[in-house]
Design a protein around this motif. Structure first.
Motif, PDB file in Angstrom:
ATOM      1  N   THR A  51       0.764  -1.265  -0.056  1.00  0.00           N
ATOM      2  CA  THR A  51      -0.025   0.218  -0.110  1.00  0.00           C
ATOM      3  C   THR A  51       0.817   1.229   0.036  1.00  0.00           C
ATOM      4  O   THR A  51       0.659   2.202  -0.625  1.00  0.00           O
ATOM      5  CB  THR A  51      -1.011  -0.114   1.216  1.00  0.00           C
ATOM      6  OG1 THR A  51      -1.745  -0.899   1.085  1.00  0.00           O
ATOM      7  CG2 THR A  51      -1.633   1.348   1.154  1.00  0.00           C
ATOM      8  N   ILE A  52       1.975   1.376   0.894  1.00  0.00           N
ATOM      9  CA  ILE A  52       2.861   2.447   0.945  1.00  0.00           C
ATOM     10  C   ILE A  52       3.558   2.691  -0.584  1.00  0.00           C
ATOM     11  O   ILE A  52       3.713   3.609  -1.034  1.00  0.00           O
ATOM     12  CB  ILE A  52       3.954   2.215   1.844  1.00  0.00           C
ATOM     13  CG1 ILE A  52       3.164   2.166   3.368  1.00  0.00           C
ATOM     14  CG2 ILE A  52       4.858   3.169   1.869  1.00  0.00           C
ATOM     15  CD1 ILE A  52       4.078   1.934   4.415  1.00  0.00           C
ATOM     16  N   LEU A  53       3.938   1.463  -0.988  1.00  0.00           N
ATOM     17  CA  LEU A  53       4.550   1.371  -2.134  1.00  0.00           C
ATOM     18  C   LEU A  53       3.854   1.805  -3.272  1.00  0.00           C
ATOM     19  O   LEU A  53       4.299   2.851  -4.480  1.00  0.00           O
ATOM     20  CB  LEU A  53       5.371  -0.019  -2.604  1.00  0.00           C
ATOM     21  CG  LEU A  53       6.030  -0.121  -3.692  1.00  0.00           C
ATOM     22  CD1 LEU A  53       7.325   0.772  -3.668  1.00  0.00           C
ATOM     23  CD2 LEU A  53       6.522  -1.666  -4.061  1.00  0.00           C
ATOM     24  N   GLY A  54       2.621   1.535  -3.308  1.00  0.00           N
ATOM     25  CA  GLY A  54       1.562   1.925  -4.222  1.00  0.00           C
ATOM     26  C   GLY A  54       1.313   3.462  -4.515  1.00  0.00           C
ATOM     27  O   GLY A  54       1.348   4.366  -5.227  1.00  0.00           O
ATOM     28  N   ALA A  55       1.083   4.110  -3.027  1.00  0.00           N
ATOM     29  CA  ALA A  55       0.861   5.526  -2.820  1.00  0.00           C
ATOM     30  C   ALA A  55       2.140   6.342  -3.313  1.00  0.00           C
ATOM     31  O   ALA A  55       1.989   7.098  -3.948  1.00  0.00           O
ATOM     32  CB  ALA A  55       0.684   5.811  -1.310  1.00  0.00           C
ATOM     33  N   LEU A  56       3.480   5.802  -3.114  1.00  0.00           N
ATOM     34  CA  LEU A  56       4.535   6.503  -3.410  1.00  0.00           C
ATOM     35  C   LEU A  56       4.768   6.636  -4.993  1.00  0.00           C
ATOM     36  O   LEU A  56       5.334   7.409  -5.605  1.00  0.00           O
ATOM     37  CB  LEU A  56       5.961   5.904  -2.898  1.00  0.00           C
ATOM     38  CG  LEU A  56       5.801   5.760  -1.301  1.00  0.00           C
ATOM     39  CD1 LEU A  56       7.038   5.177  -0.645  1.00  0.00           C
ATOM     40  CD2 LEU A  56       5.547   7.163  -0.682  1.00  0.00           C
ATOM     41  N   LEU A  57       4.398   5.453  -5.581  1.00  0.00           N
ATOM     42  CA  LEU A  57       4.699   5.287  -7.212  1.00  0.00           C
ATOM     43  C   LEU A  57       3.448   5.512  -7.969  1.00  0.00           C
ATOM     44  O   LEU A  57       3.655   6.158  -9.264  1.00  0.00           O
ATOM     45  CB  LEU A  57       4.939   3.835  -7.214  1.00  0.00           C
ATOM     46  CG  LEU A  57       6.532   3.516  -6.727  1.00  0.00           C
ATOM     47  CD1 LEU A  57       6.877   2.061  -7.157  1.00  0.00           C
ATOM     48  CD2 LEU A  57       7.558   4.228  -7.174  1.00  0.00           C
ATOM     49  N   LEU A  58       2.393   5.561  -7.434  1.00  0.00           N
ATOM     50  CA  LEU A  58       1.158   5.913  -8.143  1.00  0.00           C
ATOM     51  C   LEU A  58       0.358   7.026  -7.573  1.00  0.00           C
ATOM     52  O   LEU A  58      -0.648   7.467  -8.327  1.00  0.00           O
ATOM     53  CB  LEU A  58       0.353   4.584  -8.205  1.00  0.00           C
ATOM     54  CG  LEU A  58       0.875   3.208  -8.781  1.00  0.00           C
ATOM     55  CD1 LEU A  58       0.170   1.953  -8.563  1.00  0.00           C
ATOM     56  CD2 LEU A  58       1.381   3.320 -10.029  1.00  0.00           C
ATOM     57  N   GLY A  59       0.731   7.308  -6.591  1.00  0.00           N
ATOM     58  CA  GLY A  59      -0.172   8.400  -5.926  1.00  0.00           C
ATOM     59  C   GLY A  59      -1.254   8.112  -5.031  1.00  0.00           C
ATOM     60  O   GLY A  59      -1.491   7.198  -4.962  1.00  0.00           O
ATOM     61  N   PRO A  60      -2.212   9.247  -4.966  1.00  0.00           N
ATOM     62  CA  PRO A  60      -3.373   8.851  -3.763  1.00  0.00           C
ATOM     63  C   PRO A  60      -4.222   7.703  -4.542  1.00  0.00           C
ATOM     64  O   PRO A  60      -4.834   6.734  -3.565  1.00  0.00           O
ATOM     65  CB  PRO A  60      -4.050  10.237  -4.166  1.00  0.00           C
ATOM     66  CG  PRO A  60      -3.622  10.732  -5.287  1.00  0.00           C
ATOM     67  CD  PRO A  60      -2.313  10.393  -5.455  1.00  0.00           C
ATOM     68  N   PHE A 110       4.676  11.730   1.699  1.00  0.00           N
ATOM     69  CA  PHE A 110       5.747  12.014   0.549  1.00  0.00           C
ATOM     70  C   PHE A 110       5.227  13.293  -0.546  1.00  0.00           C
ATOM     71  O   PHE A 110       6.459  13.799  -0.800  1.00  0.00           O
ATOM     72  CB  PHE A 110       5.491  10.631  -0.419  1.00  0.00           C
ATOM     73  CG  PHE A 110       6.436  10.411  -1.400  1.00  0.00           C
ATOM     74  CD1 PHE A 110       7.691  10.349  -0.957  1.00  0.00           C
ATOM     75  CD2 PHE A 110       6.013  10.504  -2.731  1.00  0.00           C
ATOM     76  CE1 PHE A 110       8.750  10.044  -2.414  1.00  0.00           C
ATOM     77  CE2 PHE A 110       6.813  10.295  -3.764  1.00  0.00           C
ATOM     78  CZ  PHE A 110       8.241  10.110  -3.571  1.00  0.00           C
ATOM     79  N   SER A 111       4.361  13.667  -0.994  1.00  0.00           N
ATOM     80  CA  SER A 111       3.975  14.620  -1.972  1.00  0.00           C
ATOM     81  C   SER A 111       4.761  15.957  -0.971  1.00  0.00           C
ATOM     82  O   SER A 111       5.046  16.890  -1.699  1.00  0.00           O
ATOM     83  CB  SER A 111       2.673  14.609  -2.218  1.00  0.00           C
ATOM     84  OG  SER A 111       2.240  15.754  -3.020  1.00  0.00           O
TER      85      SER A 111
END
Length: 204
Positions: A51-60, A110-111
């Protein structure tokens, strides 16, 4: 037309990546790799890392989507084996809502760090650590708010629950920081190499 095609390709890739990370979450939840039993009754988990990885690489969208998959799989496991504290996770407000919120939170951290020009790998590490701590906090608060009676009957109240969560929070935060830092570093190193190769090809 060309921009629209590129946008569609980008959306398709994003959906595919969400599917892959979501499937990884379900797989981790179905094997001992993702859920490590402890003597104090809670599992130390790395299920939150996709989930964290998806948020960092793919956004919200990535954080929300994979977080939802994480929560749904958690609820299904709880329904199939409602023992001890896991019985509380049959409630979607405990199993799903905190996972969706923390995925969004990880992206916001991250953003925000990116806007003040914190190096991306460091920003990813901080987002992973903060996101993991907030994930634990969200679940902890959800259990108190939506299942306070069960918390009291099973572990004796808020203090008992806190003492159970504390070692998990420490272990999961360390794991997230190390794993996310390694993956994001590899992603940016690979991206940098591809960019340099593209520059060389263009020069030819």
């Amino acid at each position: 037309m060309e921009a629209t095609g590129a946008q569609r390709l980008s959306v398709t890739r994003k959906i595919a990546f969400i599917g892959v990370l979501g499937a990884l979450t379900v797989l981790l939840g179905s094997t001992p790799i993702g859920l490590i039993p402890t003597p104090w009754g809670l599992n130390v988990t790395i299920l939150h890392i996709p989930t964290i990885l998806g948020a960092l690489l793919l956004g919200p969208v990535g954080g929300l989507g994979i977080g939802a998959i994480f929560g749904i799989s958690s609820m299904v496991r709880a329904i199939s084996n409602p023992v001890g504290l896991s019985i509380m996770f049959t409630n979607p407000l405990i199993s799903i809502l905190p996972r969706v919120l923390f995925g969004l939170t990880a992206w916001l951290v991250f953003s925000g760090l990116g806007k003040v020009r914190v190096p991306k790998v460091l920003a990813a590490t901080i987002a992973a650590v903060v996101g993991t701590l907030l994930h634990t906090t969200y679940v902890f608060l959800a259990m108190i708010v939506f299942a306070g009676g069960q918390v009291t009957s099973i572990v004796g109240g808020v203090k008992g629950l806190f003492l159970l969560f504390l070692p998990n929070a420490v272990a999961e935060t360390i794991a997230a920081g190390i794993i996310i830092t390694a993956i994001i570093s590899a992603v940016y190193v690979t991206a940098g190499r591809k960019s340099k190769l593209s520059e060389i090809d263009s020069a030819k």
